[in-house]
Motif scaffolding. Structure first.
Motif, short mmCIF file in Angstrom:
data_model
loop_
_atom_site.label_atom_id
_atom_site.label_comp_id
_atom_site.label_asym_id
_atom_site.label_seq_id
_atom_site.Cartn_x
_atom_site.Cartn_y
_atom_site.Cartn_z
N ARG A 1 0.73 -1.32 0.13
CA ARG A 1 -0.07 0.00 -0.11
C ARG A 1 0.85 1.37 -0.05
N LYS A 2 1.97 1.07 -0.59
CA LYS A 2 2.72 2.25 -0.86
C LYS A 2 2.77 2.86 -2.21
N GLY A 3 2.45 2.31 -3.06
CA GLY A 3 2.38 2.71 -4.35
C GLY A 3 3.27 2.12 -5.27
N PHE A 4 4.01 1.17 -4.81
CA PHE A 4 5.19 0.41 -5.68
C PHE A 4 4.47 -0.30 -6.74
N GLY A 5 3.53 -1.07 -6.25
CA GLY A 5 3.00 -1.89 -7.47
C GLY A 5 2.16 -1.00 -8.65
N ARG A 6 1.49 -0.01 -8.32
CA ARG A 6 1.11 1.12 -9.27
C ARG A 6 1.96 1.62 -10.27
N GLU A 7 3.42 1.97 -9.61
CA GLU A 7 4.43 2.41 -10.47
C GLU A 7 5.02 1.49 -11.27
N ALA A 8 5.17 0.34 -10.41
CA ALA A 8 5.65 -1.00 -11.32
C ALA A 8 4.76 -1.41 -12.55
N CYS A 9 3.54 -1.26 -12.23
CA CYS A 9 2.40 -1.75 -13.37
C CYS A 9 2.77 -0.84 -14.32
N LYS A 10 2.47 0.36 -14.20
CA LYS A 10 2.41 1.59 -15.26
C LYS A 10 4.02 1.56 -16.07
N ALA A 11 5.13 1.24 -15.43
CA ALA A 11 6.23 1.19 -16.16
C ALA A 11 6.25 -0.14 -17.10
N MET A 12 5.66 -1.26 -16.49
CA MET A 12 5.57 -2.38 -17.34
C MET A 12 4.68 -2.35 -18.55
N LEU A 13 3.70 -1.76 -18.24
CA LEU A 13 2.72 -1.56 -19.35
C LEU A 13 3.34 -0.62 -20.31
N GLU A 14 3.76 0.62 -20.20
CA GLU A 14 4.64 1.36 -21.02
C GLU A 14 5.70 0.44 -21.95
#
Length: 75
Positions: free
Chosen positions: A11-24
């Motif tokens: 719940r620190k936003g690491f998953g969101r950032e990682a997911c965004k980077a991987m999708l891009e």
């Protein structure tokens, strides 16, 4: 993508950032048109993350010796 199990990191936003980077990366570097995510149906945080990134559930399957849900996103 698999994130560490340490609750300190949840719940620190690491998953969101990682997911965004991987999708891009998948879209612009690998030129993918779709990606899937294999998620344990009890992992609500991963399901929520997938849905926030326009993934939708396409089916359930028995993978890795247990039931999982398969989510798909078109890039």
């Amino acid at each position: 993508m698999r994130l560490p199990y340490s609750p300190i990191l949840w719940r620190k936003g690491f998953g969101r950032e990682a997911c965004k980077a991987m999708l891009e990366y998948g879209k612009y570097t690998l030129e993918l048109h779709e990606v899937i995510s294999i998620i344990d149906p009890l992992n609500r945080a991963s399901i929520q993350l997938a849905k926030k990134n326009q993934f939708h559930k396409v089916k359930s399957a028995f993978i890795f010796n247990k039931n999982h849900d398969i989510y798909q996103s078109f890039l």
